[in-house]
Write an enzyme that holds these catalytic residues in place. Structure first.
Site, PDB file in Angstrom:
ATOM      1  N   GLU A  41      -8.079  -5.500   5.083  1.00  0.00           N
ATOM      2  CA  GLU A  41      -7.908  -5.209   3.662  1.00  0.00           C
ATOM      3  C   GLU A  41      -6.676  -5.898   3.091  1.00  0.00           C
ATOM      4  O   GLU A  41      -6.684  -6.317   1.923  1.00  0.00           O
ATOM      5  CB  GLU A  41      -7.824  -3.698   3.466  1.00  0.00           C
ATOM      6  CG  GLU A  41      -9.140  -2.983   3.766  1.00  0.00           C
ATOM      7  CD  GLU A  41      -9.031  -1.476   3.687  1.00  0.00           C
ATOM      8  OE1 GLU A  41      -9.318  -0.929   2.610  1.00  0.00           O
ATOM      9  OE2 GLU A  41      -8.663  -0.859   4.706  1.00  0.00           O
TER      10      GLU A  41
ATOM     11  N   ARG B  36      -2.585  -2.202  -3.552  1.00  0.00           N
ATOM     12  CA  ARG B  36      -3.795  -1.406  -3.394  1.00  0.00           C
ATOM     13  C   ARG B  36      -3.725  -0.213  -4.329  1.00  0.00           C
ATOM     14  O   ARG B  36      -2.753   0.546  -4.328  1.00  0.00           O
ATOM     15  CB  ARG B  36      -3.928  -0.906  -1.960  1.00  0.00           C
ATOM     16  CG  ARG B  36      -5.189  -0.070  -1.761  1.00  0.00           C
ATOM     17  CD  ARG B  36      -5.179   0.673  -0.458  1.00  0.00           C
ATOM     18  NE  ARG B  36      -6.405   1.463  -0.293  1.00  0.00           N
ATOM     19  CZ  ARG B  36      -6.452   2.658   0.288  1.00  0.00           C
ATOM     20  NH1 ARG B  36      -5.359   3.192   0.778  1.00  0.00           N
ATOM     21  NH2 ARG B  36      -7.587   3.306   0.400  1.00  0.00           N
TER      22      ARG B  36
ATOM     23  N   HIS C  61     -13.311   2.336  -0.472  1.00  0.00           N
ATOM     24  CA  HIS C  61     -13.306   1.352   0.616  1.00  0.00           C
ATOM     25  C   HIS C  61     -13.906   0.019   0.161  1.00  0.00           C
ATOM     26  O   HIS C  61     -14.334  -0.790   0.984  1.00  0.00           O
ATOM     27  CB  HIS C  61     -14.081   1.852   1.857  1.00  0.00           C
ATOM     28  CG  HIS C  61     -13.445   2.987   2.572  1.00  0.00           C
ATOM     29  ND1 HIS C  61     -14.185   3.944   3.227  1.00  0.00           N
ATOM     30  CD2 HIS C  61     -12.157   3.335   2.734  1.00  0.00           C
ATOM     31  CE1 HIS C  61     -13.375   4.837   3.772  1.00  0.00           C
ATOM     32  NE2 HIS C  61     -12.137   4.486   3.480  1.00  0.00           N
TER      33      HIS C  61
ATOM     34  N   ASN D 118       0.881  -1.173   0.000  1.00  0.00           N
ATOM     35  CA  ASN D 118       0.000   0.000   0.000  1.00  0.00           C
ATOM     36  C   ASN D 118       0.916   1.220   0.000  1.00  0.00           C
ATOM     37  O   ASN D 118       1.417   1.631   1.039  1.00  0.00           O
ATOM     38  CB  ASN D 118      -0.907  -0.014   1.230  1.00  0.00           C
ATOM     39  CG  ASN D 118      -1.931   1.109   1.214  1.00  0.00           C
ATOM     40  OD1 ASN D 118      -1.864   2.020   0.394  1.00  0.00           O
ATOM     41  ND2 ASN D 118      -2.876   1.059   2.135  1.00  0.00           N
TER      42      ASN D 118
ATOM     43  N   ARG E 138     -12.557  15.501   6.544  1.00  0.00           N
ATOM     44  CA  ARG E 138     -13.343  15.719   5.328  1.00  0.00           C
ATOM     45  C   ARG E 138     -14.796  16.009   5.679  1.00  0.00           C
ATOM     46  O   ARG E 138     -15.363  15.402   6.582  1.00  0.00           O
ATOM     47  CB  ARG E 138     -13.257  14.492   4.419  1.00  0.00           C
ATOM     48  CG  ARG E 138     -11.970  14.424   3.630  1.00  0.00           C
ATOM     49  CD  ARG E 138     -11.849  13.092   2.893  1.00  0.00           C
ATOM     50  NE  ARG E 138     -11.099  12.129   3.677  1.00  0.00           N
ATOM     51  CZ  ARG E 138     -10.936  10.848   3.326  1.00  0.00           C
ATOM     52  NH1 ARG E 138     -11.510  10.386   2.237  1.00  0.00           N
ATOM     53  NH2 ARG E 138     -10.231  10.037   4.092  1.00  0.00           N
TER      54      ARG E 138
END
Length: 380
Positions: A366, A73, A162, A12, A223
């Site tokens: 993940e 990823r 996601h 990642n 955010r």
């Protein structure tokens, strides 16, 4: 026992970091994991991504022998990628083409792909896209109501993110419930610093809260989530804010940080408990937005078997899980206070016995999901 023939190296890559994990897909064991930070910076861990990858492989040593695949990823796959994909020059070019939709993420992901391919040229490399799981959404769910020619020319539509986490958690929830995933209607809440909610019908994403970018939807650490787009026009005209300033405002100075002064949910809940009104309002806004989406997705699904909490906040905060569903008891959604408060790393049910809808906590993974998908595509 771990065997080299079942190991996948999961990468990642960020703009100045490489997060990695060596996973055995047979045992679901993370053999080794780590992080290379401040790449290219003075005093950092590596001069560039290739140097960083070489350092990682030196750290892994013999454990990296006989890798079946390297799983990467990639945040944004646009419309081109609907499934894990073996990396080729053409695939790299396509990922570059959609980088305009994720300028902070895709170029960094590509840096990791190129670095890993340079130091591991004889191993299959597989790109796993955050957006791929949501490509099952119907046009009515992913289409924005703007001029169709403008939308087509610039790729403007809802993509969702996601996806790797949502898909993994949905599968685990089905295992926990002992019901085939194809028979379940689920709402999965991925609640961390970044947050999203997805409606999953029979294992397929039918709607999700994030949009063209990861900015839309729930209130997050920094955010804003959903916002009237006219706010941007107003701030541009009245406050003279530039595009870059507005971008920074919505992505880096909003959400919990903008409302309370902290992006860390632990700090926000502590401040709220101590009587801080701004922090209390931040939590109320956060929970209000979640309930808004739960209700909307219940309508889209036409029924509901389970709500599933995952990710950092979803897995670790009994208080916030209860707050997120407060007032939804009339829909059959409630948590058992005692069971909800119990600490565990296992998938578990936290709703009262006999509840109309199951409420679950399912830890996400993940890296394992990426490793599984990469191994499957590589034929392991």
């Amino acid at each position: 026992m771990s065997a080299p023939g079942t190991r996948v190296f999961v990468v990642n890559s960020g703009s100045s970091s490489i997060k990695y994990q060596l996973v055995d897909v047979a045992t679901e064991e993370a053999i080794l994991s780590g992080l290379v930070e401040r790449i290219g910076e003075p005093g950092g861990d590596a001069a560039d991504h290739v140097d960083g990858m070489r350092r990682v492989l030196a750290e892994l040593g013999d454990a990296a022998t006989g890798l079946v695949a390297v799983g990467h990823r990639v945040v944004h796959g646009g419309e081109a990628f609907t499934a894990p994909t073996v990396v080729t020059d053409a695939v790299i070019e396509q990922i570059e083409q959609v980088s305009m939709l994720a300028p902070l993420h895709n170029p960094a992901n590509l840096a990791g792909i190129r670095a890993a391919m340079a130091v591991l040229p004889d191993v299959p490399h597989v790109a796993v896209f955050d957006t791929a799981f949501h490509q099952t959404m119907a046009p009515a769910a992913y289409t924005y109501a703007i001029d169709r020619e403008v939308a087509r020319e610039h790729g403007v539509r809802r993509y969702g993110f996601h996806g790797t986490s949502h898909a993994f958690v949905a599968g685990r929830a089905a295992e926990h419930l002992g019901v085939p995933l194809e028979q379940l209607k689920l709402i999965v809440l991925h609640l961390g610093n970044g947050a999203s909610i997805t409606a999953i019908d029979g294992g397929r994403s039918i709607d999700t809260s994030m949009g063209l970018t990861p900015l839309q939807g729930l209130v997050m650490g920094t955010r804003s989530g959903d916002l009237d787009p006219a706010v941007l026009l107003h701030l541009h005209r009245q406050a003279g804010m530039s595009v870059d300033e507005l971008d920074a405002l919505l992505n880096k100075r909003s959400g919990l940080l903008g409302l309370s002064g902290s992006a860390d949910m632990r700090d926000v809940t502590k401040a709220a408990d101590e009587g801080d009104r701004d922090a209390a309002l931040a939590l109320d806004v956060w929970a209000h937005r979640i309930r808004h989406y739960v209700g909307a997705y219940l309508a889209q699904l036409g029924g509901l078997d389970a709500v599933v909490f995952t990710a950092g906040v979803g897995e670790n905060s009994p208080q916030l899980r209860a707050l997120a569903l407060a007032g939804l008891e009339f829909l059959g959604l409630e948590v058992d206070p005692e069971v909800n408060a119990a600490r565990s790393r296992a998938a578990r049910t936290i709703s009262p016995e006999g509840a109309g809808v199951a409420v679950l906590v399912v830890p996400t993974n993940e890296e394992l999901s990426i490793a599984r998908q990469a191994a499957a595509l590589a034929g392991a």
